[in-house]
Scaffold this active site. Structure first.
Site, PDB file in Angstrom:
ATOM      1  NE  ARG A 135     -21.807 -64.076 116.952  1.00 23.62           N
ATOM      2  CZ  ARG A 135     -21.812 -64.968 115.688  1.00 23.62           C
ATOM      3  NH1 ARG A 135     -22.969 -65.815 115.407  1.00 23.62           N
ATOM      4  NH2 ARG A 135     -20.626 -65.111 115.061  1.00 23.62           N
ATOM      5  CE  LYS A 166      -8.453 -73.470  99.736  1.00 22.93           C
ATOM      6  NZ  LYS A 166      -9.918 -73.536  99.155  1.00 22.93           N
ATOM      7  N   GLY A 209     -12.883 -66.664 112.979  1.00 21.34           N
ATOM      8  CA  GLY A 209     -13.459 -67.148 113.967  1.00 21.34           C
ATOM      9  C   GLY A 209     -12.631 -68.181 114.449  1.00 21.34           C
ATOM     10  N   GLY A 213     -15.979 -63.278 108.927  1.00 22.53           N
ATOM     11  CA  GLY A 213     -15.862 -62.839 107.602  1.00 22.53           C
ATOM     12  C   GLY A 213     -15.805 -61.268 107.381  1.00 22.53           C
TER      13      GLY A 213
HETATM   14  P1  ADP Z   1      -9.793 -68.070 111.024  1.00 20.75           P
HETATM   15  O1  ADP Z   1     -11.203 -68.776 111.412  1.00 20.75           O
HETATM   16  O2  ADP Z   1      -9.210 -67.797 112.190  1.00 20.75           O
HETATM   17  O3  ADP Z   1      -9.921 -67.027 109.934  1.00 20.75           O
HETATM   18  P2  ADP Z   1      -9.071 -70.313 109.254  1.00 20.75           P
HETATM   19  O4  ADP Z   1     -10.447 -70.678 109.147  1.00 20.75           O
HETATM   20  O5  ADP Z   1      -8.407 -69.640 107.984  1.00 20.75           O
HETATM   21  O6  ADP Z   1      -8.819 -69.340 110.570  1.00 20.75           O
HETATM   22  O7  ADP Z   1      -7.891 -71.539 109.772  1.00 20.75           O
HETATM   23  C1  ADP Z   1      -8.258 -72.269 110.938  1.00 20.75           C
HETATM   24  C2  ADP Z   1      -8.122 -73.517 110.361  1.00 20.75           C
HETATM   25  O8  ADP Z   1      -6.826 -73.956 109.998  1.00 20.75           O
HETATM   26  C3  ADP Z   1      -8.165 -74.603 111.717  1.00 20.75           C
HETATM   27  O9  ADP Z   1      -9.221 -75.452 111.619  1.00 20.75           O
HETATM   28  C4  ADP Z   1      -6.928 -75.273 111.814  1.00 20.75           C
HETATM   29  O10 ADP Z   1      -6.806 -76.544 112.025  1.00 20.75           O
HETATM   30  C5  ADP Z   1      -6.468 -75.108 110.399  1.00 20.75           C
HETATM   31  N1  ADP Z   1      -4.646 -75.538 110.221  1.00 20.75           N
HETATM   32  C6  ADP Z   1      -3.971 -74.584 110.929  1.00 20.75           C
HETATM   33  N2  ADP Z   1      -2.775 -75.097 110.472  1.00 20.75           N
HETATM   34  C7  ADP Z   1      -2.955 -76.266 109.692  1.00 20.75           C
HETATM   35  C8  ADP Z   1      -2.042 -77.108 109.304  1.00 20.75           C
HETATM   36  N3  ADP Z   1      -0.771 -77.185 109.558  1.00 20.75           N
HETATM   37  N4  ADP Z   1      -2.642 -78.366 108.712  1.00 20.75           N
HETATM   38  C9  ADP Z   1      -4.197 -78.204 108.637  1.00 20.75           C
HETATM   39  N5  ADP Z   1      -4.962 -77.474 108.961  1.00 20.75           N
HETATM   40  C10 ADP Z   1      -4.266 -76.323 109.790  1.00 20.75           C
HETATM   41 MG    MG Z   2     -12.362 -70.244 110.060  1.00 20.21          MG
END
Ligand code: ADP
Ligand code: MG
Length: 393
Positions: free
Chosen positions: A37, A197, A350, A373
């Site tokens: 950063r 989610k 992230g 975010g």
């Molecule tokens: P980002 O930070 O890129 O926005 P998210 O925080 O929404 O992404 O999602 C990342 C998380 O989702 C990771 O910790 C990953 O392990 C989890 N994840 C992805 N696929 C699965 C799955 N099939 N079951 C459980 N967790 C999952």
């Molecule tokens: Mg995340």
């Protein structure tokens, strides 16, 4: 949403208050463990130095409640000084007479870093008097902290109404790339969404449904959709509150003629562990007691093919539990497809950014967003207060 940048104004001789994002990770002893950063803000700081401005930098670090000795920004000043190869002064406070004096004493090309702006609760409250005191230090305001642009704080928003306010290079690049993808994408425009989610991503899904040609959904999220369609998902992470939303989304996609693609197969595991037993199964037939931990090889190939044919790709959310190496293949295949695509490619979020960095393809992505975010809210089509407050071109 063309915003003025630092190159659209005269900075020479000016005292310039720059909101940077120096919220770097530190170990127990305060050593900076990742200076990405700080490096990301260097082009803006170097530009100010080269143009004989007087730079007054301000950032938050961590989540202090009041003054916190462990969260002083001295280690950041030291690292910045190393990277910049010139002295960086460290102010003893954020506002007040002593700081005003230090700011006034700056010579052309000097750099001063204020103390952690979140030592004041007024920062997150966007307190007008606090913003006024910050503004009084400078003639011009530059926001280069995209990562906090979704927050209306005194140093990200309040102060922007009190001084001429423009974007720094990092902020400018974020606005340009994310803005171009959403406003004027070259087609086909493909979005790849994953993660845990549906609820976290529904705003992004809804906004992108109105813009993309294809929407690829992986990650645990995909299995909430598959469950909503009547599939068996075993003990896969389920976002049970989002089943109706998933159904509605499938209908909306159909009504709008957007190709919404869910994985056809999955990697199922009997435990969330690198030594788990695994097998590839149809996505809607996860065995009882097993969980889908990644998209399957057929789905990965299909996702990669759609990405390869795209002219614009936005990716947010890993395809599986990529932190566990045997469950990272789907994410790896899709990441490689983005790296090789002859397209404008954007990765935000992230964990998604961590994934492409770990896989070593970050330098082959057109734009890796620095704001988790903030990039999500941008993709949701929301107005980010820290950007909205900057002057239009
Ligand atoms: P980002 O930070 O890129 O926005 P998210 O925080 O929404 O992404 O999602 C990342 C998380 O989702 C990771 O910790 C990953 O392990 C989890 N994840 C992805 N696929 C699965 C799955 N099939 N079951 C459980 N967790 C999952
Ligand atoms: Mg995340």
């Amino acid at each position: 949403m063309a915003k003025k940048t630092i190159q659209d104004v005269d900075v020479t001789g000016k005292r310039v208050l720059v909101r940077v994002d120096f919220n770097v990770p530190q170990d127990e002893n305060g050593n900076i463990t990742d200076d990405t950063r700080i490096r990301a803000a260097l082009p803006t700081i170097q530009y100010l130095v080269d143009h004989a401005a007087r730079a007054i930098l301000v950032s938050h670090l961590g989540r202090p409640k009041g003054v916190d000795e462990k969260l002083r920004v001295d280690p950041v000043a030291a690292r910045l000084q190393e990277l910049l190869g010139r002295p960086v002064r460290k102010a003893s406070d954020v506002i007040g007479p002593a700081v005003a004096q230090q700011a006034a004493a700056l010579k052309e090309g000097d750099v001063l870093l204020l103390e952690n702006v979140r030592f004041y609760k007024e920062e997150e409250k966007n307190d007008p008097e606090f913003a006024r005191q910050l503004a009084s230090l400078a003639d011009l305001y530059v926001n280069d902290a995209f990562g906090t642009a979704h927050r209306a704080h005194a140093s990200t928003e309040g102060v922007a109404h009190l001084l001429p306010a423009v974007a720094g290079f990092l902020m400018g690049k974020e606005i340009e790339y994310l803005g171009r993808a959403l406003a004027n994408p070259e087609r086909p425009f493909v979005a790849v969404l994953g993660g845990a989610k549906v609820a976290d991503k529904i705003g992004v899904i809804e906004n992108l449904l109105g813009k993309v040609d294809s929407l690829l959904i992986g990650g645990a999220m995909a299995f909430t959709f598959i469950k909503a369609q009547g599939g068996e998902i075993g003990k896969t992470l389920l976002d049970a509150d989002s089943l109706d939303v998933a159904r509605e989304t499938l209908e909306k996609a159909k009504a709008r003629g957007v190709q919404l693609i869910l994985p056809t197969d999955a990697l199922a595991a009997d435990r969330i562990d690198a030594s788990a037993n695994t097998r590839v199964v149809p996505a809607g037939q996860i065995p009882d007691g097993w969980a889908a931990v990644d998209i399957g090889p057929e789905a990965a190939r299909q996702f990669a093919a759609v990405v390869s044919g795209a002219k614009t790709v936005v990716w947010n959310g890993p395809m599986g539990i990529f932190e566990v190496p045997p469950f990272a293949e789907g994410t790896r295949v899709v990441a490689r497809a983005l790296a090789e695509a002859n397209a404008l490619t954007i990765v935000g979020g992230g964990d998604s950014v961590a994934a492409i960095e770990e896989l070593g393809v970050a330098d082959r992505i057109s734009h890796v967003s620095t704001g988790g975010g903030a990039s999500l809210e941008f993709l949701e089509g929301k107005v980010l207060p820290g950007i909205a407050a900057l002057e239009e071109k």
